[in-house]
Design an enzyme around this catalytic site. Structure first.
Site, short mmCIF file in Angstrom:
data_model
loop_
_atom_site.label_atom_id
_atom_site.label_comp_id
_atom_site.label_asym_id
_atom_site.label_seq_id
_atom_site.Cartn_x
_atom_site.Cartn_y
_atom_site.Cartn_z
N THR A 1 0.94 -1.07 0.07
CA THR A 1 -0.22 -0.14 0.04
C THR A 1 0.82 1.35 0.12
OG1 THR A 1 -1.71 -1.14 1.15
CG2 THR A 1 -1.77 1.36 1.23
N GLU A 2 0.48 2.25 -0.73
CA GLU A 2 1.12 3.52 -0.86
C GLU A 2 -0.13 4.59 -0.62
OE1 GLU A 2 3.11 3.87 -4.40
OE2 GLU A 2 4.50 2.20 -4.30
N ILE B 1 1.94 -0.04 6.92
CA ILE B 1 2.64 -1.47 6.74
C ILE B 1 2.58 -2.24 8.36
CG2 ILE B 1 4.51 -2.88 5.95
CD1 ILE B 1 2.88 -1.27 3.91
N HIS C 1 -23.63 -5.17 26.31
CA HIS C 1 -23.30 -4.88 27.47
C HIS C 1 -23.73 -3.35 27.94
CE1 HIS C 1 -20.36 -8.19 26.62
NE2 HIS C 1 -19.63 -7.75 27.84
N GLY C 2 -24.41 -2.83 27.15
CA GLY C 2 -24.98 -1.31 27.53
C GLY C 2 -23.71 -0.42 27.62
N GLU D 1 -6.33 -6.17 3.52
CA GLU D 1 -6.14 -7.24 2.52
C GLU D 1 -7.31 -7.27 1.25
OE1 GLU D 1 -4.22 -7.60 4.47
OE2 GLU D 1 -3.48 -9.56 4.92
#
Length: 379
Positions: free
Chosen positions: A126-127, A157, A338-339, A363
């Site tokens: 990735t760039e 990365i 769980h509120g 991905e």
């Protein structure tokens, strides 16, 4: 159809689950809060041989297969997704390309220590201007004599700071689009290779994520993976395996959400009875259990196909898509069950929700997965 795991796979599942419960879960919250890389835990995982599960014995692994590896990723991530993504990124898209496309010499030099857990690997794809459009890679690699000279940068990365080696994609020929991209093995101690500051992330705070800067990085000519121009094809293949990893990681988070929610619902008393007695809560738990199990079966099928040497790209994309979206949905439901407590760090579901979102991005985003699936359907 046989859905029973082999004795070896069952043993791996039990050993990793026990390790995760005793060694990872008790410290997962603190690691997240401090943003502390789980170095000691990963060392123990290396000593247990977990990094070598998907690789053959001749390259330092155990030859247990990708399904066994996916099971291990799930069990680790059930306790701590930061540790899970560190593990998954190292094996599937870090060391994975070296195993898939490397020469025997490259495998002996880099894959063996990676499979033994002696070094960490990163994958630089990735760039800043090439995310989902990975074919838009702008990092360059020019051949000067017997050396490749790399210039550019990579972002988001995993294992960039703690890795000893990175597989980097770079453009070797202009005007050729995706056919002008190649892959290289780059030791991280090479002059000109620099890691930027750690990102301030929403979740997965104990994992190592940073930018990689390449400033006239010179590597030997033989450090190219395969032939020039094969990089795009290579990382598409590597990402298929990576999607199984993210799917397994997602299942682990979803399973953790289900278990924490069920436990809380049985203990929390409202209107004179446990939450688990209310049909609204029962329906949420039933849906969580169903979607988590479906996700697990999809991930296992994709991993099984890969182990059999059968086509699995479509199934991997489906598994990643469904499991990641189930994961984020389950985490949101867990917080709801769980509120107010679910919004507090006192309970792990708050962390699960923050960690879960990346599963729909890494991905390949959910949108990219749908495109992949549609194309493999012949659209």
């Amino acid at each position: 159809m046989d859905f029973e795991l082999s004795e070896e796979q069952q043993m791996i599942q039990k050993v990793v689950r026990d390790f995760a419960e005793k060694q990872i879960r008790p410290v997962a919250g603190d690691l997240d809060h401090k943003g502390e890389f789980p170095r000691e835990i990963l060392k123990q995982m290396g000593d247990m041989g977990l990094f070598g599960l998907p690789f053959p014995e001749e390259y330092g692994g155990s030859g247990a297969g990708y399904l066994a590896y996916a099971i291990a990723v799930e069990e680790v991530s059930r306790a701590c997704a930061s540790t899970g993504i560190t593990y998954a990124a190292h094996c599937s898209i870090g060391a994975g390309p070296v195993y898939l496309f490397g020469t025997e010499e490259q495998k002996k030099k880099w894959l063996v220590p990676a499979a033994q857990g002696k070094i960490f690997c990163a994958f630089g794809l990735t760039e800043p201007n090439a995310g989902s459009d990975a074919g838009g890679t702008q990092t360059t690699a020019l051949l000067e004599g017997e050396e490749w000279v790399l210039n550019g940068s990579k972002c988001f990365i995993t294992n960039s700071t703690h890795g000893s080696v990175a597989v980097i994609t770079a453009r070797t020929e202009k005007g050729k689009g995706s056919r002008g991209i190649s892959s290289f093995i780059v030791p991280t101690d090479t002059p000109g290779y620099r890691v930027g500051q750690q990102y301030e992330k929403m979740g997965l705070k104990a994992s190592d994520t940073a930018e990689i800067i390449l400033d006239n990085v010179r590597i030997p000519r033989e450090n190219i993976l395969g032939k020039p121009g094969e990089g795009f094809k290579q990382f598409l293949i590597a990402l298929d395996g990576g999607r199984i990893s993210i799917g397994a990681l997602s299942v682990g988070i979803a399973q953790g959400c289900l278990e924490e929610s069920l436990k809380y619902a049985k203990e929390r008393i409202q209107f004179g009875q446990p939450l688990s007695r209310f049909q609204a809560i029962q329906f949420k738990l039933a849906d969580m259990a169903t979607r988590t199990e479906l996700s697990r079966l999809m991930v296992w099928k994709a991993a099984w196909l890969k182990d059999k040497g059968l086509p699995f790209a479509k199934e991997a994309a489906m598994a990643k898509l469904y499991a990641s979206e189930t994961c984020f949905w389950a985490a949101s439901e867990a917080v709801q069950i769980h509120g107010g407590y679910g919004y507090m760090r006192e309970y792990p579901v708050e962390r699960y929700l923050r960690d879960a979102k990346l599963m729909e991005i890494g991905e390949g985003t959910s949108e990219i997965q749908r495109l992949v699936i549609a194309r493999l359907l012949g659209c």
